[in-house]
Design a protein around this motif. Sequence first.
Motif, PDB file in Angstrom:
ATOM      1  N   VAL A   1      41.131  32.605  41.459  1.00 26.07           N
ATOM      2  CA  VAL A   1      40.062  32.012  41.435  1.00 26.07           C
ATOM      3  C   VAL A   1      39.828  30.466  41.445  1.00 26.07           C
ATOM      4  CG1 VAL A   1      37.663  31.955  40.069  1.00 26.07           C
ATOM      5  CG2 VAL A   1      38.971  34.078  40.493  1.00 26.07           C
ATOM      6  N   GLY A   2      40.728  29.959  40.675  1.00 25.74           N
ATOM      7  CA  GLY A   2      41.089  28.748  40.428  1.00 25.74           C
ATOM      8  C   GLY A   2      41.384  28.038  41.813  1.00 25.74           C
TER       9      GLY A   2
ATOM     10  N   PRO B   1      46.977  31.075  47.933  1.00 20.50           N
ATOM     11  CA  PRO B   1      46.246  32.165  47.065  1.00 20.50           C
ATOM     12  C   PRO B   1      46.952  33.207  46.274  1.00 20.50           C
ATOM     13  CG  PRO B   1      44.895  31.892  48.896  1.00 20.50           C
ATOM     14  CD  PRO B   1      46.187  31.062  49.193  1.00 20.50           C
ATOM     15  N   LEU B   2      47.902  33.408  47.015  1.00 19.08           N
ATOM     16  CA  LEU B   2      49.103  34.666  46.588  1.00 19.08           C
ATOM     17  C   LEU B   2      50.015  33.777  45.561  1.00 19.08           C
ATOM     18  CD1 LEU B   2      49.792  36.328  49.925  1.00 19.08           C
ATOM     19  CD2 LEU B   2      48.419  37.279  48.109  1.00 19.08           C
ATOM     20  N   PHE B   3      50.316  32.856  46.182  1.00 21.60           N
ATOM     21  CA  PHE B   3      51.197  32.008  45.145  1.00 21.60           C
ATOM     22  C   PHE B   3      50.480  31.760  43.627  1.00 21.60           C
ATOM     23  CE2 PHE B   3      52.272  28.091  42.852  1.00 21.60           C
ATOM     24  CZ  PHE B   3      53.731  28.026  43.000  1.00 21.60           C
ATOM     25  N   TRP B   4      49.156  31.446  43.532  1.00 20.15           N
ATOM     26  CA  TRP B   4      48.652  31.203  42.450  1.00 20.15           C
ATOM     27  C   TRP B   4      48.146  32.432  41.732  1.00 20.15           C
ATOM     28  CZ3 TRP B   4      49.471  27.081  39.620  1.00 20.15           C
ATOM     29  CH2 TRP B   4      49.792  25.907  40.325  1.00 20.15           C
TER      30      TRP B   4
ATOM     31  N   SER C   1      39.728  40.605  43.697  1.00 23.82           N
ATOM     32  CA  SER C   1      40.047  38.983  43.601  1.00 23.82           C
ATOM     33  C   SER C   1      40.767  38.575  44.788  1.00 23.82           C
ATOM     34  CB  SER C   1      40.325  38.489  42.113  1.00 23.82           C
ATOM     35  OG  SER C   1      39.502  38.900  41.146  1.00 23.82           O
ATOM     36  N   THR C   2      41.764  39.420  44.857  1.00 27.65           N
ATOM     37  CA  THR C   2      42.706  38.927  45.819  1.00 27.65           C
ATOM     38  C   THR C   2      42.004  38.939  47.212  1.00 27.65           C
ATOM     39  OG1 THR C   2      44.536  39.643  44.733  1.00 27.65           O
ATOM     40  CG2 THR C   2      45.019  39.488  47.066  1.00 27.65           C
ATOM     41  N   TRP C   3      41.347  40.083  47.424  1.00 27.11           N
ATOM     42  CA  TRP C   3      40.800  40.343  48.978  1.00 27.11           C
ATOM     43  C   TRP C   3      39.631  39.152  48.920  1.00 27.11           C
ATOM     44  CZ3 TRP C   3      35.699  43.680  49.208  1.00 27.11           C
ATOM     45  CH2 TRP C   3      35.403  43.613  50.471  1.00 27.11           C
ATOM     46  N   ALA C   4      39.031  38.793  47.887  1.00 25.67           N
ATOM     47  CA  ALA C   4      38.085  37.932  47.888  1.00 25.67           C
ATOM     48  C   ALA C   4      38.376  36.219  48.273  1.00 25.67           C
ATOM     49  CB  ALA C   4      37.194  37.553  46.731  1.00 25.67           C
ATOM     50  N   VAL C   5      39.633  36.093  48.043  1.00 20.55           N
ATOM     51  CA  VAL C   5      40.133  34.625  48.136  1.00 20.55           C
ATOM     52  C   VAL C   5      41.126  34.477  49.308  1.00 20.55           C
ATOM     53  CG1 VAL C   5      39.944  34.136  45.678  1.00 20.55           C
ATOM     54  CG2 VAL C   5      42.062  34.978  46.653  1.00 20.55           C
ATOM     55  N   LEU C   6      41.705  35.619  49.902  1.00 20.93           N
ATOM     56  CA  LEU C   6      42.504  35.682  51.103  1.00 20.93           C
ATOM     57  C   LEU C   6      41.590  35.440  52.270  1.00 20.93           C
ATOM     58  CD1 LEU C   6      45.069  38.375  50.504  1.00 20.93           C
ATOM     59  CD2 LEU C   6      45.443  36.021  50.341  1.00 20.93           C
ATOM     60  N   GLY C   7      42.172  34.605  53.269  1.00 18.63           N
ATOM     61  CA  GLY C   7      41.447  34.535  54.460  1.00 18.63           C
ATOM     62  C   GLY C   7      42.004  34.876  55.870  1.00 18.63           C
ATOM     63  N   GLY C   8      43.372  35.283  55.633  1.00 13.66           N
ATOM     64  CA  GLY C   8      44.149  35.379  56.819  1.00 13.66           C
ATOM     65  C   GLY C   8      43.704  36.127  58.055  1.00 13.66           C
ATOM     66  N   THR C   9      43.003  37.195  57.541  1.00 17.01           N
ATOM     67  CA  THR C   9      42.495  38.160  58.821  1.00 17.01           C
ATOM     68  C   THR C   9      41.397  37.519  59.564  1.00 17.01           C
ATOM     69  OG1 THR C   9      43.450  40.256  57.597  1.00 17.01           O
ATOM     70  CG2 THR C   9      41.636  40.309  59.488  1.00 17.01           C
ATOM     71  N   SER C  10      40.656  37.018  58.832  1.00 14.48           N
ATOM     72  CA  SER C  10      39.375  36.352  59.473  1.00 14.48           C
ATOM     73  C   SER C  10      39.905  34.907  60.002  1.00 14.48           C
ATOM     74  CB  SER C  10      38.401  35.687  58.390  1.00 14.48           C
ATOM     75  OG  SER C  10      37.786  36.804  57.568  1.00 14.48           O
TER      76      SER C  10
ATOM     77  N   LEU D   1      34.101  20.582  36.082  1.00 14.90           N
ATOM     78  CA  LEU D   1      33.004  21.580  35.805  1.00 14.90           C
ATOM     79  C   LEU D   1      32.989  22.756  36.902  1.00 14.90           C
ATOM     80  CD1 LEU D   1      30.746  22.269  34.115  1.00 14.90           C
ATOM     81  CD2 LEU D   1      29.225  21.078  35.459  1.00 14.90           C
ATOM     82  N   ALA D   2      33.016  22.175  38.272  1.00 17.46           N
ATOM     83  CA  ALA D   2      33.247  23.209  39.367  1.00 17.46           C
ATOM     84  C   ALA D   2      34.264  24.037  39.375  1.00 17.46           C
ATOM     85  CB  ALA D   2      32.820  22.392  40.575  1.00 17.46           C
ATOM     86  N   VAL D   3      35.457  23.708  39.017  1.00 19.55           N
ATOM     87  CA  VAL D   3      36.329  24.484  38.653  1.00 19.55           C
ATOM     88  C   VAL D   3      36.839  25.354  37.374  1.00 19.55           C
ATOM     89  CG1 VAL D   3      39.079  24.762  38.874  1.00 19.55           C
ATOM     90  CG2 VAL D   3      37.942  23.119  40.511  1.00 19.55           C
ATOM     91  N   GLY D   4      36.444  24.576  36.320  1.00 21.78           N
ATOM     92  CA  GLY D   4      36.543  25.089  35.107  1.00 21.78           C
ATOM     93  C   GLY D   4      35.762  26.090  34.830  1.00 21.78           C
ATOM     94  N   VAL D   5      34.528  26.155  35.312  1.00 20.24           N
ATOM     95  CA  VAL D   5      33.655  27.336  34.795  1.00 20.24           C
ATOM     96  C   VAL D   5      33.998  28.661  35.524  1.00 20.24           C
ATOM     97  CG1 VAL D   5      31.301  28.456  35.308  1.00 20.24           C
ATOM     98  CG2 VAL D   5      31.558  25.838  34.483  1.00 20.24           C
ATOM     99  N   PRO D   6      34.559  28.722  36.996  1.00 16.31           N
ATOM    100  CA  PRO D   6      34.885  30.037  37.362  1.00 16.31           C
ATOM    101  C   PRO D   6      36.233  30.435  36.862  1.00 16.31           C
ATOM    102  CG  PRO D   6      34.888  28.175  39.094  1.00 16.31           C
ATOM    103  CD  PRO D   6      34.273  27.659  37.846  1.00 16.31           C
ATOM    104  N   VAL D   7      37.361  29.545  36.590  1.00 12.95           N
ATOM    105  CA  VAL D   7      38.423  29.772  35.969  1.00 12.95           C
ATOM    106  C   VAL D   7      38.409  30.447  34.514  1.00 12.95           C
ATOM    107  CG1 VAL D   7      40.631  28.786  34.946  1.00 12.95           C
ATOM    108  CG2 VAL D   7      39.777  28.222  37.277  1.00 12.95           C
TER     109      VAL D   7
END
Length: 309
Positions: free
Chosen positions: A159-160, A146-149, A78-87, A48-54
């Motif tokens: 997002v998934g 994230p970039l791969f997916w 979406s890419t910006w939101a899921v990447l965390g490299g700089t942080s 449920l937690a993964v399926g709804v946002p996907v």
Amino acid sequence: MALGVLADALLADPRRGHPVAGFGRAAAALERATWRDSRAAGVRYTALAVGVPVVAAALLQRRAARSPLAETALTAVSTWAVLGGTSLGREADLMARHLQGGDLSAARGRLSHLCARDPSGLGEKELARATVESVAENTGDAVVAPLFWGAVAGVPGLVGYRAVNTLDAMVGYRNERHTNFGWASARLDDVANLLPARLTGLLTVPAARAVGGSPRRAAAVLAADRRVHPSPNAGWCEAAAAGALDVRLGGANTYHGAVETRGTLHAAGREPEVADIGRAVRLSRAVGLGAAALAVIAAGLTGRQGRSG
């Protein structure tokens, strides 16, 4: 995707209103409502937690596809939101500054921003090792995966993956509450990172030159020690980084009161020092650039084939 990577490099994570933090709050509320000490309950929770946002991301992408500008904007955000490299790099640099200033209390207090191990009693070198290991592992989790997916499955993939990885961080630990309930989230995260972790290790080999390291040594340590780590994925990231930086990683760590032995990666290497934190961050950035280039090329080729079909 390229615009999203650039946004992460320039802006890092938003300080307020981060969508991943919002997802985490919703997932925590769902856990409180659905928790049972069983794997079956955990499977339902994860689905449920993964399926709804996907599904929501797929619907948004389908609607945005009517306009190239809207599709570009949605993918970039979406890419910006899921990447965390700089942080990730900024947190590691902050840890290095605390250690360089001799403020072990501040460094121990900051470790929770990088990993879940117990910082109490850790000295300068142990904190430096923890930071280097966290940067190496999270280069795979927060950048390459994230970039791969995203390249494989577009916005739903971005997002998934972030949903899966966030759930693993929340309920994937083997404590009394989550041994059964968090099993599905932890195993799904292992599957989602299976290929990205290996890609991270392979990209780290040529990236060793960015920190004055030896690609040959990085490749040798990766080949020899990637399976020493108990995680099926983290070993690829950390072994390659150990070889690239020529440092010894692994050992005994304490998580939530339990001691875990992570094996020794690159036993011939020296013990990590504070200066190696900055080198680890530069290595991570080099790996991230390589992953971004591959993801953009792959996404471009996939899109072109889709249009021609």
